[in-house]
Design an enzyme around this catalytic site. Structure first.
Site, PDB file in Angstrom:
ATOM      1  N   HIS A  99       0.798  -1.418  -0.026  1.00  0.00           N
ATOM      2  CA  HIS A  99       0.000   0.077  -0.100  1.00  0.00           C
ATOM      3  C   HIS A  99       0.773   1.314   0.119  1.00  0.00           C
ATOM      4  O   HIS A  99       0.363   2.324  -0.362  1.00  0.00           O
ATOM      5  CB  HIS A  99      -0.944   0.160   1.253  1.00  0.00           C
ATOM      6  N   ASP A 117       3.621  -8.205   0.631  1.00  0.00           N
ATOM      7  CA  ASP A 117       4.378  -9.253   1.699  1.00  0.00           C
ATOM      8  C   ASP A 117       3.521 -10.384   2.209  1.00  0.00           C
ATOM      9  O   ASP A 117       3.823 -11.529   2.363  1.00  0.00           O
ATOM     10  CB  ASP A 117       4.934  -8.412   2.874  1.00  0.00           C
TER      11      ASP A 117
HETATM   12  O1  LIG Z   1      -1.160  -3.299   5.221  1.00  0.00           O
HETATM   13  C1  LIG Z   1      -0.775  -4.225   5.224  1.00  0.00           C
HETATM   14  C2  LIG Z   1      -1.640  -5.292   4.565  1.00  0.00           C
HETATM   15  O2  LIG Z   1      -2.928  -4.926   3.909  1.00  0.00           O
HETATM   16  C3  LIG Z   1       0.526  -4.907   5.857  1.00  0.00           C
HETATM   17  O3  LIG Z   1       0.388  -6.221   6.225  1.00  0.00           O
HETATM   18  C4  LIG Z   1       1.671  -4.277   5.313  1.00  0.00           C
HETATM   19  O4  LIG Z   1       1.652  -5.096   4.261  1.00  0.00           O
HETATM   20  C5  LIG Z   1       2.873  -4.496   6.312  1.00  0.00           C
HETATM   21  O5  LIG Z   1       3.210  -5.755   6.791  1.00  0.00           O
HETATM   22  P1  LIG Z   1       4.200  -5.982   7.766  1.00  0.00           P
HETATM   23  O6  LIG Z   1       5.690  -5.083   7.369  1.00  0.00           O
HETATM   24  O7  LIG Z   1       3.799  -5.511   9.221  1.00  0.00           O
HETATM   25  O8  LIG Z   1       4.553  -7.408   7.668  1.00  0.00           O
END
Ligand SMILES: O=C(CO)[C@@H](O)[C@H](O)COP(=O)(O)O
Ligand SMILES: Nc1ncnc2c1ncn2[C@@H]1O[C@H](COP(=O)(O)OP(=O)(O)O)[C@@H](O)[C@H]1O
Length: 486
Positions: free
Chosen positions: A74, A246
């Site tokens: 995002h 991720d």
């Molecule tokens: O906003 C979301 C998924 O929609 C989060 O899962 C980000 O993708 C960040 O992930 P991490 O760095 O906390 O694993």
């Protein structure tokens, strides 16, 4: 015979991690990690620098045949016509665009049928998700409203993994930007079920009617190559995979299929599952994203994952092992103490302006052990709410797995099955997002219909007596939160 090596990169919120694995078996050969700066607004150059450091710590990529980048989802990377970053990226956990999300929801409702209240359903049908401050589309609206001169200069919009892949590939021109379905599905201007961008929604967000000229990264199929990259002069050439968001990276790394539910306790708390069909939840609790294999990846995400544990450990003056020891020394339910852990506001439920609260303090409950227990239980109750929302969407549950940095906590492992009321499998500690990216790189290299079968990881199953009263008390208290700045 010399083995073929592939690399996977996870450019996540707190750090960049690199794994180098054997392309045929998936055996781990090398690992490197480097930290990212704090904050919810970050210059993408810092991700590039961290990636270089993590790659160096992993022994470089000289002998690697292919690499893929997975990344935090995002984040808004706005580029000008020269390919320069216009302003620091706003990350998924930056909540300044909360009002923009509300505006966009109402506007699409009005555009669709004249009723702002129809907005959530209209967005869910259009993209699979209802905008919240995390989604890129709301950050673009924030830019249009607060930095119109920057919004007018936007010539391309990328996400963290798109931008890093582009840089790896030489960043020749904006037209070489690529992404994949999983990350595109989290922008808020991509129709996830149909697999195409919704430029009308981009135009709405940016308040511009000339968005046809704005470059959006080309969406590659799951195993299509993004090009041939050159990390720095002298490091040699390597094939670039399409990359992924991720969470889709973790799903690929864990080999998830329908029935598998993963709880990830990273900076975000994530409940995700692979689905053969698109999900469109008008309540907005479940986001209808795509995975990295051609399927779908509905997920529910909290803003308050592992940092709840970090903050509780800091408060109590202990390390993570000490926090786990304290939490496990307390009784389930922490003698009536509840932490509603909205330390960064919250996304599921959508309370971006909320702060956290300790509730139920008494002479009996106000101990270090109970505070630690309430922190772990509060974090897990937030995930349990997401889990319930996924079940409400008909997501089947056969196995539940726990990953992410917070899954290293013995307290999280042992209390999760009690709070969820289900056995929880904990895979070997590892970097499953980076592993998924490496598996994608191997898939891209192989050019096969399916990703390579890699040797299975070990899991340890944790079981505990269910403590439904913990969730019930949390449910009664989670709305008792204060507004930020109050
Ligand atoms: O906003 C979301 C998924 O929609 C989060 O899962 C980000 O993708 C960040 O992930 P991490 O760095 O906390 O694993
Ligand atoms: N043993 C542990 N117990 C609890 N939390 C831990 C432990 N080890 C690491 N963490 C936490 O995990 C988090 C990092 O997890 P990670 O999944 O890498 O996050 P992200 O992908 O969001 O950058 C940090 O907040 C860190 O404090």
């Amino acid at each position: 015979m010399t083995e073929t090596l592939v690399a996977g990169i996870d450019s996540s919120t707190q750090s960049c991690k690199v794994v180098v694995r054997d392309a045929a078996t998936g055996a781990l050969r090398r690992f490197g990690q480097a930290p990212h700066p704090d904050g919810t607004e970050v210059d993408p150059a810092a991700w590039w620098d961290a990636m270089q450091a993590a790659v160096a710590a992993a022994g470089g990529l000289d002998d690697v045949a292919a690499v893929s980048v997975a990344g935090q989802q995002h984040g808004m990377v706005a580029l000008d016509a020269d390919g320069e970053v216009i302003r620091p990226a706003l990350l998924w956990n930056d909540t300044r665009s909360a009002a923009a999300a509300q505006d966009l929801i109402a506007e699409l409702g009005e555009a669709d049928g004249g009723d702002p209240a129809a907005g959530p359903g209209a967005w869910a049908r259009a993209t699979g998700s209802v905008p919240v401050a995390s989604l890129t589309v709301t950050k673009l609206r924030w830019l249009a409203d607060h930095e119109p001169e920057n919004a007018a200069r936007v010539a391309a919009v990328a996400l963290p993994h798109d931008w890093l892949t582009w840089r790896l590939g030489g960043a020749d021109s904006l037209d070489t930007l690529v992404t994949d379905r999983s990350d595109a599905s989290g922008t808020g201007y991509f129709d996830t079920a149909a697999g195409r961008y919704r430029r009308d929604l981009l135009a709405m967000a940016l308040r511009r009617d000339d968005v046809d000229g704005i470059v959006l990264p080309r969406v590659l199929g799951p195993s299509r190559a993004a090009g041939v990259g050159d990390l720095t002069a002298g490091l040699g050439h390597l094939m670039l995979g399409a990359g992924a968001g991720d969470n889709a990276g973790a799903a690929l790394g864990l080999g998830m299929g329908p029935g598998d539910v993963t709880l990830s306790v990273g900076t975000s708390g994530v409940v995700s599952a692979v689905s053969r069909n698109p999900v469109a939840d008008p309540s907005g609790l479940v986001a209808g994203f795509a995975d990295a294999t051609g399927e779908y990846l509905p997920l529910a995400v909290t803003l308050n994952g592992s940092r709840v544990l970090d903050a509780a450990a800091r408060l109590l003056g202990v390390d993570h092992a000490g926090l786990a020891e304290l939490a496990l020394a307390a009784r389930p339910g922490a003698e009536g103490l509840t932490l509603v852990p909205y330390l960064e506001g919250e996304r599921t439920p959508n309370l971006p302006g909320a702060t956290g609260s300790f509730l139920g303090l008494s002479l009996a409950s106000m101990t270090r052990e109970n505070v630690a227990r309430a922190a772990v239980e509060g974090l897990l109750c937030g995930l349990a709410d997401g889990f319930a929302a996924m079940q409400d969407q008909g997501v089947p549950v056969e196995t539940v797995r726990l990953v992410g940095g917070g899954a290293r906590s013995e307290a999280v492992r042992r209390i999760a099955p009690a709070v969820l009321g289900l056995p929880v499998q904990v895979p070997d500690p590892g970097e499953y997002v980076a592993d998924g990216a490496a598996r994608q790189a191997a898939w891209t290299l192989a050019g096969t219909a399916e990703p390579p079968e890699w040797s299975a990881f070990q899991v340890r199953t944790y079981e505990a007596e269910a403590t439904p009263e913990v969730k019930e008390r949390y449910a009664a208290r989670r709305h008792l939160v204060a507004e930020r700045g109050a």
